[in-house]
Design a protein around this motif. Structure first.
Motif, PDB file in Angstrom:
ATOM      1  N   SER A 166       0.830  -1.195   0.000  1.00 31.34           N
ATOM      2  CA  SER A 166       0.000   0.000   0.000  1.00 31.34           C
ATOM      3  C   SER A 166       0.875   1.261   0.000  1.00 31.34           C
ATOM      4  N   ASP A 167       1.930   1.257   0.813  1.00 29.73           N
ATOM      5  CA  ASP A 167       2.831   2.412   0.863  1.00 29.73           C
ATOM      6  C   ASP A 167       3.558   2.597  -0.463  1.00 29.73           C
ATOM      7  N   GLY A 168       4.148   1.513  -0.962  1.00 32.10           N
ATOM      8  CA  GLY A 168       4.972   1.617  -2.161  1.00 32.10           C
ATOM      9  C   GLY A 168       4.206   2.007  -3.402  1.00 32.10           C
ATOM     10  N   LEU A 169       3.032   1.417  -3.595  1.00 26.31           N
ATOM     11  CA  LEU A 169       2.259   1.685  -4.807  1.00 26.31           C
ATOM     12  C   LEU A 169       1.699   3.100  -4.819  1.00 26.31           C
ATOM     13  N   MET A 170       1.566   3.689  -3.634  1.00 25.23           N
ATOM     14  CA  MET A 170       1.077   5.070  -3.551  1.00 25.23           C
ATOM     15  C   MET A 170       1.987   6.001  -4.334  1.00 25.23           C
ATOM     16  N   VAL A 171       3.285   5.712  -4.338  1.00 26.17           N
ATOM     17  CA  VAL A 171       4.256   6.638  -4.920  1.00 26.17           C
ATOM     18  C   VAL A 171       4.103   6.747  -6.437  1.00 26.17           C
ATOM     19  N   ASP A 218      -1.384  -6.922  -9.091  1.00 24.13           N
ATOM     20  CA  ASP A 218      -2.116  -6.851  -7.824  1.00 24.13           C
ATOM     21  C   ASP A 218      -1.740  -5.620  -7.007  1.00 24.13           C
ATOM     22  N   ALA A 219      -2.757  -4.963  -6.460  1.00 23.42           N
ATOM     23  CA  ALA A 219      -2.560  -3.821  -5.572  1.00 23.42           C
ATOM     24  C   ALA A 219      -2.989  -4.173  -4.163  1.00 23.42           C
ATOM     25  N   HIS A 220      -2.230  -3.716  -3.168  1.00 19.51           N
ATOM     26  CA  HIS A 220      -2.665  -3.755  -1.775  1.00 19.51           C
ATOM     27  C   HIS A 220      -3.028  -2.329  -1.380  1.00 19.51           C
ATOM     28  N   THR A 221      -4.230  -2.158  -0.831  1.00 20.84           N
ATOM     29  CA  THR A 221      -4.749  -0.801  -0.656  1.00 20.84           C
ATOM     30  C   THR A 221      -5.255  -0.568   0.762  1.00 20.84           C
ATOM     31  N   TYR A 222      -4.349  -0.100   1.622  1.00 21.37           N
ATOM     32  CA  TYR A 222      -4.760   0.391   2.917  1.00 21.37           C
ATOM     33  C   TYR A 222      -4.787   1.920   2.826  1.00 21.37           C
ATOM     34  N   THR A 247      -7.104  -5.338   1.246  1.00 24.59           N
ATOM     35  CA  THR A 247      -7.591  -4.033   1.644  1.00 24.59           C
ATOM     36  C   THR A 247      -8.191  -4.182   3.031  1.00 24.59           C
ATOM     37  N   GLY A 248      -8.331  -3.073   3.725  1.00 25.84           N
ATOM     38  CA  GLY A 248      -8.889  -3.143   5.072  1.00 25.84           C
ATOM     39  C   GLY A 248      -8.896  -1.777   5.725  1.00 25.84           C
ATOM     40  N   GLY A 249      -9.709  -1.646   6.728  1.00 24.21           N
ATOM     41  CA  GLY A 249      -9.788  -0.374   7.412  1.00 24.21           C
ATOM     42  C   GLY A 249     -10.723  -0.467   8.609  1.00 24.21           C
TER      43      GLY A 249
END
Length: 320
Positions: A166-171, A218-222, A247-249
């Motif tokens: 989630s952190d890395g793909l944000m960039v 695939d994306a992980h999305t927090y 994903t989760g929250g």
């Protein structure tokens, strides 16, 4: 007749998306199978580690894996199984020194699960040092080794690239939409901003050289819900089917946690991912996680004591 036409026009104007929902992690509990069925889960994602099944060359321990596979296959009719192949059960993965032996294991694993496993994912969050200590080129080499082995063992199974963190793909996703580094740092909240240019370069190299070996990226999305769409949309540019296997929250790095907010975020996150084209979305945790994972432990849909939280019912009732 006018009423019928109006109803038809309204239906055509509504947003339309298709996808599946499932669970990843938090699967250890006495009522796991019954809860998965009650939750209307379409799939379950779980890891399998090479060093647990083949701890030494030519000595295989299939019993635990077979037991789980038989249990899930027999008791979850219609629920698809997605396996994440890890090199090690504990600690970060790296490129094996004996790729021929790794290739043989992966092919045997795929043969073992033929008819039961829907997809195999090669590694997990390789852009983060906690799961991968090698370079982007070394991960592509791992992927180039595993992909043909999976296809040889089970030609019907899908091959999935490791989900990006989630952190890395944000960039790269937010940089591509002209967000500044300070804006990206704000989106990441309390989590640490990764080295932006280094992370961007790593992910792009993996996709540029590795996408040919897979069917799915695939994306992980927090983090915040609004960041799901930019990340999924950016991955779609690489021409492959896109999944969102984590994903989760609410994510505590950007928002306060409550059971009511969690139930709201289940519906919001699933619909956001489906709407922008992710065909498969997995919520993190059927049961709450162990206390060691403070950020993620409360994301589970069911408490460790077995109580269904409001989020469980939101997940159950989420419509694709």
């Amino acid at each position: 007749m006018r009423t019928l036409l109006l109803a038809l026009m309204l239906c055509l104007c509504l947003p339309c998306w298709a996808g599946e929902k499932g669970i990843t992690g938090g699967l250890d509990g006495p009522d796991r199978n019954a809860l998965l069925l009650e939750a209307n889960a379409d799939f379950v994602r779980f890891p399998v580690a090479w060093d647990q099944i083949e701890p030494t060359p030519n000595h295989f321990r299939w019993a635990v894996y077979d037991q789980m596979l038989d249990d899930l296959s027999a008791n979850l009719p219609g629920v698809q199984l997605v396996v994440t192949i890890r090199v090690r059960a504990a600690g970060a993965d790296s490129l094996p020194s004996d790729l021929a032996r790794y290739r043989r294991f992966v092919q045997l694993l795929a043969q073992h699960g033929r008819g039961h496993i829907y997809a195999y994912q090669v590694g997990n969050e390789v852009d983060w040092w906690g799961f991968w200590t090698g370079s982007a080129a070394e991960y592509v080499k791992l992927l180039a080794t595993a992909s043909p082995a999976i296809r040889a063992g089970d030609p019907t199974a899908k091959v999935v690239m490791a989900g990006f963190s989630s952190d890395g793909l944000m960039v790269p996703a937010l940089l591509s939409e002209h967000y500044s580094i300070p804006q990206i740092a704000e989106a990441l909240g309390k989590s640490t901003l990764p080295g932006a240019r280094q992370t961007d370069a790593f992910i792009r190299e993996v996709l540029r050289n590795g996408v040919r070996y897979v069917d799915v990226v695939d994306a992980h999305t927090y983090h915040a819900c609004w960041t799901i769409a930019p990340r999924v949309n950016w991955l779609k540019r690489w021409g492959k089917e896109v999944w969102n296997t984590e994903t989760g929250g609410p994510d505590s790095v950007v928002c306060e946690w409550s059971e009511a907010e969690q139930a709201h975020q289940v519906a919001a996150r699933l619909s956001a991912a489906w709407q922008c084209g992710a065909t498969l979305v997995a919520w993190l945790g059927l049961y709450e996680m162990t206390p060691e994972t403070v950020r993620f432990e409360q994301m589970g849909l069911v408490t460790r004591e077995g109580r269904r939280k409001p989020a469980f019912y939101a997940f159950r009732d989420a419509v694709r």
